[in-house]
Design an enzyme around this catalytic site. Structure first.
Site, PDB file in Angstrom:
ATOM      1  N   GLU A  45       0.833  -1.203   0.000  1.00 29.40           N
ATOM      2  CA  GLU A  45       0.000   0.000   0.000  1.00 29.40           C
ATOM      3  C   GLU A  45       0.876   1.265   0.000  1.00 29.40           C
ATOM      4  O   GLU A  45       1.871   1.347   0.718  1.00 29.40           O
ATOM      5  CB  GLU A  45      -0.870  -0.040   1.259  1.00 29.40           C
ATOM      6  CG  GLU A  45      -1.760   1.157   1.502  1.00 29.40           C
ATOM      7  CD  GLU A  45      -2.547   1.024   2.802  1.00 29.40           C
ATOM      8  OE1 GLU A  45      -3.541   1.745   2.959  1.00 29.40           O
ATOM      9  OE2 GLU A  45      -2.162   0.197   3.666  1.00 29.40           O
ATOM     10  N   LYS A 112      -9.261   1.887  -2.248  1.00 20.27           N
ATOM     11  CA  LYS A 112      -9.522   1.329  -0.916  1.00 20.27           C
ATOM     12  C   LYS A 112     -10.920   1.732  -0.434  1.00 20.27           C
ATOM     13  O   LYS A 112     -11.323   2.885  -0.560  1.00 20.27           O
ATOM     14  CB  LYS A 112      -8.446   1.839   0.048  1.00 20.27           C
ATOM     15  CG  LYS A 112      -8.438   1.191   1.426  1.00 20.27           C
ATOM     16  CD  LYS A 112      -7.218   1.669   2.210  1.00 20.27           C
ATOM     17  CE  LYS A 112      -7.111   1.040   3.579  1.00 20.27           C
ATOM     18  NZ  LYS A 112      -5.875   1.458   4.286  1.00 20.27           N
ATOM     19  N   CYS A 164      -5.215  -3.432   2.791  1.00 22.36           N
ATOM     20  CA  CYS A 164      -4.977  -3.329   4.234  1.00 22.36           C
ATOM     21  C   CYS A 164      -6.270  -3.377   5.051  1.00 22.36           C
ATOM     22  O   CYS A 164      -6.837  -4.435   5.254  1.00 22.36           O
ATOM     23  CB  CYS A 164      -4.169  -2.073   4.538  1.00 22.36           C
ATOM     24  SG  CYS A 164      -3.331  -2.139   6.161  1.00 22.36           S
ATOM     25  N   SER A 192       0.788  -1.908   7.359  1.00 23.62           N
ATOM     26  CA  SER A 192       0.312  -2.328   8.680  1.00 23.62           C
ATOM     27  C   SER A 192       1.442  -2.161   9.688  1.00 23.62           C
ATOM     28  O   SER A 192       2.468  -2.816   9.589  1.00 23.62           O
ATOM     29  CB  SER A 192      -0.147  -3.789   8.620  1.00 23.62           C
ATOM     30  OG  SER A 192      -0.549  -4.257   9.886  1.00 23.62           O
ATOM     31  N   LYS A 198       1.625  -8.904  16.717  1.00 24.11           N
ATOM     32  CA  LYS A 198       0.708  -8.637  15.607  1.00 24.11           C
ATOM     33  C   LYS A 198       0.893  -9.600  14.437  1.00 24.11           C
ATOM     34  O   LYS A 198      -0.056  -9.903  13.714  1.00 24.11           O
ATOM     35  CB  LYS A 198       0.876  -7.203  15.129  1.00 24.11           C
ATOM     36  CG  LYS A 198      -0.229  -6.728  14.203  1.00 24.11           C
ATOM     37  CD  LYS A 198      -0.078  -5.252  13.881  1.00 24.11           C
ATOM     38  CE  LYS A 198      -1.214  -4.782  13.001  1.00 24.11           C
ATOM     39  NZ  LYS A 198      -1.044  -3.349  12.635  1.00 24.11           N
ATOM     40  N   ASN A 424      14.856  17.144  40.893  1.00 24.03           N
ATOM     41  CA  ASN A 424      14.761  17.538  39.491  1.00 24.03           C
ATOM     42  C   ASN A 424      15.971  18.325  39.006  1.00 24.03           C
ATOM     43  O   ASN A 424      16.387  18.191  37.841  1.00 24.03           O
ATOM     44  CB  ASN A 424      13.495  18.356  39.258  1.00 24.03           C
ATOM     45  CG  ASN A 424      12.244  17.499  39.232  1.00 24.03           C
ATOM     46  OD1 ASN A 424      12.331  16.278  39.137  1.00 24.03           O
ATOM     47  ND2 ASN A 424      11.077  18.121  39.333  1.00 24.03           N
ATOM     48  N   THR A 448      15.581   8.281  27.571  1.00 21.91           N
ATOM     49  CA  THR A 448      15.499   6.986  28.251  1.00 21.91           C
ATOM     50  C   THR A 448      14.157   6.704  28.914  1.00 21.91           C
ATOM     51  O   THR A 448      14.020   5.705  29.608  1.00 21.91           O
ATOM     52  CB  THR A 448      16.607   6.888  29.319  1.00 21.91           C
ATOM     53  OG1 THR A 448      16.454   7.953  30.265  1.00 21.91           O
ATOM     54  CG2 THR A 448      17.980   6.988  28.677  1.00 21.91           C
ATOM     55  N   GLU A 453       6.727   5.166  33.007  1.00 26.17           N
ATOM     56  CA  GLU A 453       7.050   6.499  33.515  1.00 26.17           C
ATOM     57  C   GLU A 453       6.184   7.554  32.852  1.00 26.17           C
ATOM     58  O   GLU A 453       5.783   8.540  33.489  1.00 26.17           O
ATOM     59  CB  GLU A 453       8.525   6.793  33.288  1.00 26.17           C
ATOM     60  CG  GLU A 453       9.451   5.931  34.142  1.00 26.17           C
ATOM     61  CD  GLU A 453      10.918   6.124  33.797  1.00 26.17           C
ATOM     62  OE1 GLU A 453      11.198   6.821  32.800  1.00 26.17           O
ATOM     63  OE2 GLU A 453      11.776   5.587  34.515  1.00 26.17           O
ATOM     64  N   LYS A 576       3.466  16.492  30.154  1.00 25.52           N
ATOM     65  CA  LYS A 576       4.751  15.840  29.924  1.00 25.52           C
ATOM     66  C   LYS A 576       4.677  14.911  28.722  1.00 25.52           C
ATOM     67  O   LYS A 576       5.595  14.869  27.882  1.00 25.52           O
ATOM     68  CB  LYS A 576       5.183  15.052  31.161  1.00 25.52           C
ATOM     69  CG  LYS A 576       5.621  15.896  32.341  1.00 25.52           C
ATOM     70  CD  LYS A 576       6.190  15.013  33.446  1.00 25.52           C
ATOM     71  CE  LYS A 576       6.685  15.841  34.618  1.00 25.52           C
ATOM     72  NZ  LYS A 576       7.272  15.005  35.690  1.00 25.52           N
TER      73      LYS A 576
END
Length: 616
Positions: A45, A112, A164, A192, A198, A424, A448, A453, A576
């Site tokens: 596709e 499609k 798809c 996809s 999956k 911080n 990271t 988190e 955040k």
């Protein structure tokens, strides 16, 4: 008439706006297919433009240029039929299409019928769905070309397409009408996105489709980290009569892959393929390829990583090491480096470590609250994989910032009053110097933060969230911890021994505090269970409590505390998540507001919903 066809499926690693490179991948695939006497070649596709072109699809010129690329492909198709995906603009709207070319003639364009609109997909923003059974024409250089719900024939075999999402629409899918029209072959050109687990789901769909639709079913997906976030695994599948009869090797570092299959309509005893699925293996393959493509497509010279000795930064270092190891194994050292535009001479007999020292630069940035254990962990890991390793203290920077604030406020900062600010400032003090190193080296700074988190905002904005790309923001901390154990034993990374012996800690409070992440938050496994129900399944707090109260080995009161904490931190920290560096989509869901889960930055914070918990 013959009932045989030599069929090829070509997966290609494309990039939006790289017209020359995209066309070259398609051209090379066609030439290889012709050299191997292929009769019919199917691309994925939107192979001409790349799926990740976003709002470029809305412009007038972009589909027109895609059509111009198609016109360059047509003359190449002598004695071969090809199907290739592209956007087509007609009557002021854009359709997601597959063009069929046979022997240098454009035979028709299939549109499609269903748009993907869930999770990472926003196709209704760009494309208009085609109506079933409708056919019109479009003028291409003065010739009326059929456009719409078409089928084709070659060597006495009738074939059609589900593009798809078309295949995932149950009883509404076009495949049932293709079955009624007696097609022998159904092709599914797809874009996809990768997610762990999956591939198994796709296999089940393809096998079911071949039996239910009474046609041999061919599936071909795009390949690579196309435009930054979504990864395509380049999967190629063929099924007949409910059995999987072909599957290729996924997540290749090549620009394209060709899978060739000698199809005989009369043959019913193709051997069935048994496939193997391992999420740990899928993760390392997908993330390492994504890093490789991101590095070369961003034209950067390498990566820089603040290596703390903890689980998150260590997992990213291993992913870079695997990128090098896998890339060399598949492409060879010279081709691997050429694709990255890096020097190709001056390496030893074991080039992987030499290349790692060039590609990955790490730094341990200690404070008075950093332990010797994490320093040893970081240093030994860097040495084991061959990364460049620096070590410096940021205590003077932290002290300078603190003293300026103390002077302004007219008081001393204390852990009793100023805990969060004192934590911080340490994380933020690491950011300017590691960014400076990345700039000097023309490198990508690797962030990271992990998904757990991100859920609860347990990350310092402009501190450990600083970076160009966030490779593990799409996976949870519980997965990372078990994956590191697996990587030590199964991938042979002995340098992870120190990492795997440590309990995760931010190491921002004084050492005698014995700070751990799970003491600050809750067990990572509990975060995962709440997260799956709250974010993936979109359940309310009371539903989550009723679902988990008999499943988790904790008291009802403590479970309520954890659920309240999760939702309050989730609502408070959406700002955040809006600012986390671009991340790879690796799991079945994510918390990235730009690709999967949108949530208001300002809200009432679930106060009424959480109050319901107290009545149970």
């Amino acid at each position: 008439m013959s009932s045989k066809l030599k069929i090829a499926l070509a997966t290609v690693n494309q990039t939006p706006l790289d017209w020359k490179g995209n066309l070259q991948n398609i051209t090379n695939s066609i030439e290889e297919a012709k050299s191997r006497s292929v009769d019919l070649l199917c691309f994925p596709e939107l192979a001409i433009t790349g799926y990740g072109s976003e709002d470029l699809f809305l412009s007038y010129w972009y589909p027109q240029k895609a059509l111009a690329q198609l016109k360059q492909i047509i003359p190449l198709c002598e004695n071969i039929t090809i199907a290739v995906g592209l956007p087509i603009r007609s009557n002021e709207v854009v359709y997601n299409c597959v063009a069929v070319i046979e022997n240098r003639e454009l035979k028709g364009i299939v549109a499609k019928q269903f748009m993907a609109i869930d999770g990472v997909h926003y196709e209704f923003r760009w494309f208009t769905p085609w109506k079933a059974n409708e056919i019109t024409t479009i003028d291409v250089d003065g010739v009326d070309i059929p456009l719409g719900d078409l089928i084709f024939e070659k060597n006495g075999l009738r074939y059609g397409f589900e593009i798809c999402e078309d295949a995932w629409r149950g009883d509404l899918r076009p495949g049932y009408r293709l079955r009624d029209r007696k097609v022998d072959l159904i092709f599914n050109p797809s874009a996809s996105h990768f997610a762990m687990g999956k591939s198994k789901t796709r296999e089940e769909l393809v096998c079911y489709s071949s039996k239910e639709l009474k046609a041999t079913y061919f599936y071909v997906n795009l390949l690579g980290n196309e435009s930054g976030k979504m990864i395509f695994d380049g999967e190629t599948l063929i099924a007949k009569s409910g059995q999987l009869i072909y599957k290729n090797r996924l997540l290749s570092f090549e620009n394209y892959q060709i899978s060739i299959f000698d199809y005989n309509h009369q043959k019913s005893n193709y051997p069935e393929i048994k496939s193997y699925h391992n999420k740990n293996q899928e993760f390392v393959q997908a993330a390492s390829l994504a890093l490789f493509d991101y590095l070369r497509k961003s034209r950067s010279s390498g990566f820089v990583l603040s290596l703390s000795g903890g689980a998150d930064s260590s997992s990213i270092a291993i992913l870079v090491a695997e990128m090098v190891k896998r890339g060399i194994a598949e492409l060879g050292t010279e081709a691997f480096l050429e694709k990255l535009n890096l020097k190709t001479e001056g390496f030893s007999d074991d080039p992987s470590k030499d290349i790692m020292s060039q590609i990955l630069t790490t730094a341990y940035q200690g404070t008075e609250n950093s332990s010797n254990e994490t320093f040893q962990s970081a240093r030994s890991l860097a040495e084991s994989i061959g990364a460049t390793f620096y070590n410096w203290e940021i205590g003077t920077e932290v002290k300078s910032y603190s003293e300026k604030i103390e002077k302004a406020l007219g008081r001393k900062l204390t852990w009793e009053k100023d805990d969060l600010a004192l934590q911080n400032i340490q994380a933020r003090s690491r950011s300017p110097i590691i960014w400076m190193l990345a700039n000097i080296k023309n490198a990508l700074l690797l962030t990271t933060s992990n998904r757990s988190e991100g859920d609860v905002g347990y990350a310092t904005m402009d501190g450990d969230t600083s970076g160009s790309i966030s490779p593990i923001a799409g996976v949870d901390k519980a997965f990372i911890l078990q994956w590191l154990q697996w990587a030590e034993s199964e991938l042979g990374h002995a340098g992870l021994r120190f990492v795997n012996s440590l309990q995760p800690s931010a190491e921002l409070r004084p050492l005698d505090n014995h700070q751990t992440d799970e003491d600050d938050l809750m067990p990572y496994g509990t975060i995962l269970e709440i997260e799956k129900l709250a974010i993936k399944d979109k359940r309310s707090p009371i539903d989550i409590y009723l679902n988990l109260k008999d499943e988790l080995d904790i008291s009802d009161d403590l479970l309520k505390v954890y659920i309240k904490k999760f939702f309050r931190l989730w609502a408070r920290n959406q700002w955040k998540r809006e600012r986390i560096a671009p991340s790879f989509h690796l799991d079945e869901f994510s918390v990235d507001p730009r690709t999967w889960y949108r949530f208001p930055i300002l809200s009432g914070g679930f106060e009424e919903e959480l109050a319901e918990l107290d009545s149970h």
